[in-house]
Design a protein around this motif. Structure first.
Motif, mmCIF file in Angstrom:
data_model
loop_
_atom_site.group_PDB
_atom_site.id
_atom_site.type_symbol
_atom_site.label_atom_id
_atom_site.label_comp_id
_atom_site.label_asym_id
_atom_site.label_seq_id
_atom_site.Cartn_x
_atom_site.Cartn_y
_atom_site.Cartn_z
ATOM 1 N N PRO A 22 1.050 14.505 11.249
ATOM 2 C CA PRO A 22 0.826 13.263 11.297
ATOM 3 C C PRO A 22 1.355 12.667 12.717
ATOM 4 C CG PRO A 22 2.915 13.634 10.393
ATOM 5 C CD PRO A 22 2.371 14.858 10.552
ATOM 6 N N VAL A 23 0.863 11.336 13.011
ATOM 7 C CA VAL A 23 1.292 10.590 14.265
ATOM 8 C C VAL A 23 2.787 10.476 14.171
ATOM 9 C CG1 VAL A 23 0.933 8.758 15.494
ATOM 10 C CG2 VAL A 23 -0.800 9.351 14.289
ATOM 11 N N PHE A 24 3.311 10.118 13.068
ATOM 12 C CA PHE A 24 4.787 9.888 13.063
ATOM 13 C C PHE A 24 5.213 10.554 11.508
ATOM 14 C CE2 PHE A 24 3.524 6.191 15.157
ATOM 15 C CZ PHE A 24 4.239 6.120 16.544
ATOM 16 N N SER A 25 6.405 11.049 11.804
ATOM 17 C CA SER A 25 7.014 11.357 10.551
ATOM 18 C C SER A 25 7.227 10.472 9.396
ATOM 19 C CB SER A 25 8.428 12.157 10.755
ATOM 20 O OG SER A 25 8.449 13.233 11.625
ATOM 21 N N GLY A 26 6.902 10.761 8.106
ATOM 22 C CA GLY A 26 7.119 9.953 7.136
ATOM 23 C C GLY A 26 5.938 8.609 7.145
ATOM 24 N N GLN A 27 4.811 8.815 7.680
ATOM 25 C CA GLN A 27 4.123 7.788 7.844
ATOM 26 C C GLN A 27 3.237 7.673 6.766
ATOM 27 O OE1 GLN A 27 1.428 9.150 11.087
ATOM 28 N NE2 GLN A 27 -0.312 9.710 9.708
ATOM 29 N N GLU A 28 3.138 6.187 6.193
ATOM 30 C CA GLU A 28 2.372 5.965 4.810
ATOM 31 C C GLU A 28 0.861 5.812 5.158
ATOM 32 O OE1 GLU A 28 3.872 6.121 1.707
ATOM 33 O OE2 GLU A 28 5.618 6.732 2.654
ATOM 34 N N GLY A 29 -0.054 6.170 4.341
ATOM 35 C CA GLY A 29 -1.377 5.825 4.349
ATOM 36 C C GLY A 29 -2.189 6.825 5.274
ATOM 37 N N VAL A 30 -3.596 6.538 5.460
ATOM 38 C CA VAL A 30 -4.123 7.333 6.342
ATOM 39 C C VAL A 30 -5.267 6.509 7.239
ATOM 40 C CG1 VAL A 30 -4.378 9.369 4.850
ATOM 41 C CG2 VAL A 30 -6.086 7.299 4.601
ATOM 42 N N ASP A 31 -4.722 5.229 7.486
ATOM 43 C CA ASP A 31 -5.594 4.404 8.384
ATOM 44 C C ASP A 31 -4.754 4.416 9.722
ATOM 45 O OD1 ASP A 31 -6.338 2.346 10.004
ATOM 46 O OD2 ASP A 31 -6.482 1.056 8.428
ATOM 47 N N PRO A 32 -5.419 5.186 10.843
ATOM 48 C CA PRO A 32 -4.827 5.379 12.104
ATOM 49 C C PRO A 32 -4.050 4.082 12.728
ATOM 50 C CG PRO A 32 -6.579 6.734 11.974
ATOM 51 C CD PRO A 32 -6.678 5.741 10.806
ATOM 52 N N LEU A 33 -5.197 3.028 12.848
ATOM 53 C CA LEU A 33 -4.811 1.622 13.563
ATOM 54 C C LEU A 33 -3.622 1.175 12.705
ATOM 55 C CD1 LEU A 33 -5.435 -0.163 15.556
ATOM 56 C CD2 LEU A 33 -7.200 -1.305 14.123
ATOM 57 N N LYS A 34 -3.640 1.066 11.299
ATOM 58 C CA LYS A 34 -2.538 0.591 10.476
ATOM 59 C C LYS A 34 -1.127 1.292 10.832
ATOM 60 C CE LYS A 34 -1.681 -0.939 5.760
ATOM 61 N NZ LYS A 34 -0.539 -1.775 5.855
ATOM 62 N N ILE A 35 -1.366 2.385 11.076
ATOM 63 C CA ILE A 35 0.163 3.283 11.365
ATOM 64 C C ILE A 35 0.919 2.553 12.536
ATOM 65 C CG2 ILE A 35 0.748 5.497 12.244
ATOM 66 C CD1 ILE A 35 -1.163 6.695 10.206
ATOM 67 N N PHE A 36 -0.055 2.112 13.597
ATOM 68 C CA PHE A 36 0.623 1.304 14.507
ATOM 69 C C PHE A 36 0.710 -0.068 14.369
ATOM 70 C CE2 PHE A 36 -1.141 5.196 16.513
ATOM 71 C CZ PHE A 36 -0.271 5.829 17.318
ATOM 72 N N THR A 37 -0.097 -0.852 13.695
ATOM 73 C CA THR A 37 0.122 -2.185 13.515
ATOM 74 C C THR A 37 1.372 -2.557 12.679
ATOM 75 O OG1 THR A 37 -1.661 -2.254 11.995
ATOM 76 C CG2 THR A 37 -2.259 -2.999 14.146
ATOM 77 N N ASP A 38 1.438 -1.599 11.574
ATOM 78 C CA ASP A 38 2.477 -1.726 10.622
ATOM 79 C C ASP A 38 4.113 -1.269 11.341
ATOM 80 O OD1 ASP A 38 1.047 -2.102 8.465
ATOM 81 O OD2 ASP A 38 1.329 -0.217 7.505
ATOM 82 N N ARG A 39 3.793 -0.834 12.699
ATOM 83 C CA ARG A 39 5.152 -0.709 13.215
ATOM 84 C C ARG A 39 5.381 -1.830 14.651
ATOM 85 N NH1 ARG A 39 3.829 3.744 11.036
ATOM 86 N NH2 ARG A 39 5.641 5.354 10.511
ATOM 87 N N GLY A 40 4.621 -2.725 14.479
ATOM 88 C CA GLY A 40 4.778 -3.863 15.317
ATOM 89 C C GLY A 40 3.802 -3.897 16.640
ATOM 90 N N PHE A 41 3.000 -2.688 16.783
ATOM 91 C CA PHE A 41 1.973 -2.864 17.928
ATOM 92 C C PHE A 41 0.724 -3.878 17.732
ATOM 93 C CE2 PHE A 41 4.417 0.979 18.110
ATOM 94 C CZ PHE A 41 4.543 1.239 19.456
ATOM 95 N N LYS A 42 0.316 -4.481 18.753
ATOM 96 C CA LYS A 42 -0.679 -5.654 18.656
ATOM 97 C C LYS A 42 -1.783 -5.035 19.395
ATOM 98 C CE LYS A 42 2.306 -8.786 17.270
ATOM 99 N NZ LYS A 42 2.760 -8.284 15.912
ATOM 100 N N ILE A 43 -2.990 -5.191 18.823
ATOM 101 C CA ILE A 43 -4.285 -4.759 19.399
ATOM 102 C C ILE A 43 -4.766 -5.510 20.540
ATOM 103 C CG2 ILE A 43 -6.687 -4.320 18.748
ATOM 104 C CD1 ILE A 43 -6.222 -4.272 15.942
#
Length: 182
Positions: free
Chosen positions: A143-164
């Motif tokens: 995975p991109v990050f340990s313990g990540q939930e889901g399989v949407d690559p973009l959501k993995i970042f936006t859920d962590r506060g990153f903005k497109i």
């Protein structure tokens, strides 16, 4: 960490199911598009130092490149421009100090793998993300990050506060490219 002392960019290619590799020795150049590889090398050339784990380093060893390699078993200068260290008790600021005599670390490029991504995320030191999503599915892998939930690559970042900041299609096969900021 003082955000002005260094800027760290995470450049990552993922499968459509948010995995960065099928196994530890699975280098992206074996499955990523030519367009992704072009952007990857653009980022490598722009960076003062690339930071990665031992497995990422070994998957694409480049003796002439400036690298900081995270390893719990090896430390010190392994080549004139390759510093290996156990990051357990270090901060991003410490990395800056360790390599300053060779070349100042102003623009660091985070290349992976998962534990390296985790370390920078834990230190709130990912300032920018260059994310390429390839139209391939691994089902199982790293995975991109340990313990990540889901399989949407973009959501993995936006859920962590990153903005497109931007998004675009790279080719007709469906490769997508996103720039995100903290």
């Amino acid at each position: 960490m003082d955000r002005l002392s260094a800027h760290f960019t995470l450049t990552v290619a993922t499968s459509s199911d948010a995995l960065i590799a099928r196994a530890f020795d699975d280098a992206p150049q074996t499955w990523a598009s030519a367009e992704e590889q072009s952007l990857f090398f653009r980022d490598v050339e722009a960076a003062d130092w690339a930071i990665m784990g031992k497995n990422t380093h070994l998957a694409a060893d480049k003796p002439h490149r400036r690298r900081i390699v995270f390893s719990t078993k090896t430390s010190g200068w392994q080549r004139p421009a390759q510093f290996w260290c156990d990051p357990t008790h270090l901060t991003p600021f410490d990395l800056i100090a360790k390599v300053a005599h060779i070349r100042p670390l102003q623009n660091g490029l985070i290349l992976g793998g998962t534990r390296v991504h985790d370390w920078f995320l834990a230190h709130n030191a990912i300032h920018k993300v260059n994310l390429t999503v390839e139209p391939v599915s691994f089902v199982k892998g790293l995975p991109v990050f340990s313990g990540q939930e889901g399989v949407d690559p973009l959501k993995i970042f936006t859920d962590r506060g990153f903005k497109i900041q931007s998004e675009k299609a790279l080719n007709s096969a469906g490769t997508l490219y996103y720039e995100l900021a903290a």
